[in-house]
Every structure is written in C-alpha cells, then in structure tokens.
Enzyme design. Sequence first.
Site, PDB file in Angstrom:
ATOM      1  N   LYS A  60       0.865  -1.178   0.000  1.00 49.09           N
ATOM      2  CA  LYS A  60       0.000   0.000   0.000  1.00 49.09           C
ATOM      3  C   LYS A  60       0.900   1.225   0.000  1.00 49.09           C
ATOM      4  CE  LYS A  60      -4.445   0.947   0.112  1.00 49.09           C
ATOM      5  NZ  LYS A  60      -5.594   0.193  -0.370  1.00 49.09           N
ATOM      6  N   ASP A  67      -6.962   4.210  -4.687  1.00 47.86           N
ATOM      7  CA  ASP A  67      -7.643   4.054  -3.389  1.00 47.86           C
ATOM      8  C   ASP A  67      -8.277   5.418  -3.121  1.00 47.86           C
ATOM      9  OD1 ASP A  67      -7.931   2.160  -0.943  1.00 47.86           O
ATOM     10  OD2 ASP A  67      -7.294   4.017   0.007  1.00 47.86           O
TER      11      ASP A  67
END
Length: 445
Positions: A126, A166
């Site tokens: 991430k 995201d």
Amino acid sequence: MNKNVESFMEDIIFKNPGEKEFHQAVREVAESVMPYIEKNPRYKKYKILERIAEPERVIMFRVPWLDDTGEIQINRGYRIQMNSAIGPYKGGLRLHPSVNLGILKFLAFEQVFKNSLTTLPMGGAKGGSNFDPKGKSDNEVMRFCQSFMTELQRHIGPNTDVPAGDIGVGGREIGFLFGQYRKIKNEFSGILTGKALNWGGSLIRPEATGYGAVYFAQEMLKTKKEEIKNKICTVSGSGNVAQYAVEKLNHLGGKAVALSDSSGMIYDPDGIDEKKLQFVMELKNIKRGRIKEYADKYGVKYFADKRPWGIPCDIAFPSATQNEISKNDAKKLIDNGCYCVSEGANMPTVPEGVDVFMNAKILYGSGKAANAGGVATSGLEMSQNSLRLAWSREEVDEKLHNIMVNIHKSCIKYGKDGNFINYVNGANIAGFVKVADAMIDQGLV
Ligand code: NDP
C-alpha cells in the site's frame, strides 16, 4: 482473553509505537489465526505470524511540488511493500490528509490476506501521501503526481510492484502517474492498474469493488435462502466503491437509500435510482462537489456531519473509510433491523462494533473478503496487459463474480462454526494459509 495474542501484541506495539490502526489490524488477524496456528505447529516453528507482521520494505520520501501561485509545497510519500511470497506487491495508493505510516501499514497488512484470498498471484502493498487532492486544480494534482512518481518509479515495476487507486486516487491521478512513469522509464508496461480503457485498462475495473461487495452480500444472503431484491440498503461514502455498489444494487432490484461524504449524508427513502446515481457520478467524479447538492436537487433530507448508520435497513455497505462504524453505530444498525453488513471499505468497523455484529450473529462480511473484488479485477487487468489482450465486459464481470463466489466458499471452509459462518476467521485463516505455506517453501527470506 488469549494470552498468546496479548504477548504477541505487546511486541507489535513496542516495535510499532503509536500506529494504532496497524495494531488494530494485526490484533484482528492474530485473534483469528493464533488458535489455528496452535493446531498447526509448523506455522509456529517458522514464526510465520511474526514475519508476516514485519514489512519486507518501507519506503518514505519527499514529494516537492509547485502550487498554482508558484509557492513550493512539500508532502511525504510512502510505499509499504509488505509481502511478496505469492506474487509481485500489489495494492492501492491513497491521497488523503490523514495518511500516515500506521494507516498505510494497516492497509498493506490487510492487503496481503485479501490478495491471497482472491487466488490470484499477488503480494501485498500500500502507499500514498498526506497530499489532499480536494480543492486542488488539475494542474496542481498533475504536478504532485509527477513528483510522487519521480521517486516511486525506482521501487516499482510490472514484475516487482504494481500500485492501483484508493481514496483520492481515481482515473485522473492514475493517468498522471502512468504518464510520468512512461516518460522516465521509456517503457509502456502494466505498471499501474485502474488505467483508462484506451491505454491498457480493463473493463469493469472501476466497478469491481462496489460490484464485488454486492456479489459477496448476495452469497451471504443465499445461505439464508434470501436475495438482494427488495432489500433496503444504506451505503456510506459516495466515491468509487459506493457509486458502483449502488449501481449493482439497482441491477439486482435492491433499494439504496443513503449516501455520504466527509461533510454529511443524504437520506432518500424513494431510492437512489439509475438517473439519480448518474447525477452523483457527475457531481463527485467531474464537478468534485459535495453530496449535499443531491439533497438540494431531489428535495430529500441532508444531515451534516452524519453517517447513515441510524437509518433502518436490511443491509449496510460501509464504503467510505476505516473505523466509520462505532460500537454505538453497530448497535443502532442491529436495533433497526439490519442483518447483513458487507464491507466495501477497509476496516470500517471498530473492534467493539465487530463484537456487536458477531454477538448478534448477523451476516457480517469483513472487508478482506467483501471488498476483494477490486484487487481481483486489478489482477485481471495485469493478466490482460501481459497477454496484450482485452477481455469483454461480460468476461471480466463473470470472472469477478466467480472470484467472489469462491472467496465466500473459502470463508465457509475456514469460518464455519456450527450454523454460524464467522467470515472474519474464515477470511483471515484462508488468506493466511496460502501465504504461510509459500513463505515456508521459500526458506528464511
Ligand atoms: P474515493 O476517494 O473514491 O471515495 C471515498 C469516499 O469516502 C468519499 O465520498 C469521501 O468523502 C468519503 N470519505 C473518505 N474519507 C472519509 C472520512 N475520513 N470520513 C468520512 N468520509 C470519508 O475512495 P474509494 O471509494 O476508492 O474507497 C473507499 C473505501 O474503499 C476505502 O476504505 C478504500 O480503502 C476501500 N477500497 C477501495 C478499493 C478500490 O478499488 N477503490 C478497493 C478495496 C477497498 P469526500 O468526497 O468528502 O472526501
């Protein structure tokens, strides 16, 4: 209280001070997986859980850029490469002022298990920055993305690490990031997913997380011989995941009655039909406005600073952000008749709220399982890029649907407890086993 979990967590908290979201995510997995490890001692011998909780690599970097007035701005960029035992690192980039190391480590940690559950060969990662795209011009967003990629490009590659979108990273940002990568590397490769269709993207990728969360709810309902049709649904957020959850609910005859953003929520008891959803998409994706404008246009109620958990519903789809359902919210949902929760967002329910859902024995699909459709379809985008082929909308949607059905089956395999399906344990253990076995096979690396 499990003593093994407590002493494991003591160590995690000591090594990662102040990273409360990371502690929360690791504790949830430890609580599910440690009893399983006790029964399968080889995972204990190889210290798999201890190794999985330590990122393979953490990259932090300076992101300087010029705003429209010519002033220098400096943000901090990150990429957490958590685990690559079963494939190249894969996971989104988040641009939001709340971004910090702990939040990205929690997201990267969850990504490892989620990616494993999809059955596709993807490790977990991430990244992102505390840059806030809200209120910035397109040119400012472009300059930020170019500066961010100027550093990130050293650490990623189509066989190494393939980021995606995201919160705060949609088609516009992916375009700017991809352009800069291509320029620096002099190479056109599938380095990011969520690309536009005319330069390597996949059909259904934008829809995938929202559609997947609804497909997962459909599977959960089937265990009670029920369907989505005529169900009243509340959805939080009004971004990518929320929009396509509402679209799929409409396809299947459900009725979505609420949406929100970080300023407040709207309640539309008549349902957010296709036409109203088009308005939301234009409002949020093009005009970049506030959800309140929906209430002004359609004459429905707007509640400032509220989330939709006080509204009576059958199914809730939290699709905004982490820890958006408190213990009280969870109680309100149950008291108002909600009996199914499918988490489009990552870790949207606080641990005490999860306990409320578990004790009430509702159908509770945790994020790792329920929102895995997004990364699964990113995996399908990577496959198409490697094959230099583009599959049809129907083909990708069918593959996505099958993946969600299979994730549900894995949750049953590892989470069935008498008549109750513990989807939290199911997802955590199923995700863990594949990564753990790969780590053992590959030795101490
Ligand atoms: P978007 O940026 O498209 O939308 C996010 C929405 O949530 C916006 O409506 C935003 O409101 C709202 N929101 C964000 N932060 C907060 C906050 N702190 N409090 C209240 N509302 C907030 O993001 P996505 O739809 O892509 O992501 C939503 C969730 O789904 C995240 O948890 C993400 O990690 C998860 N997820 C996303 C995937 C994907 O494919 N995109 C895949 C798997 C999970 P505002 O407009 O005011 O900012």
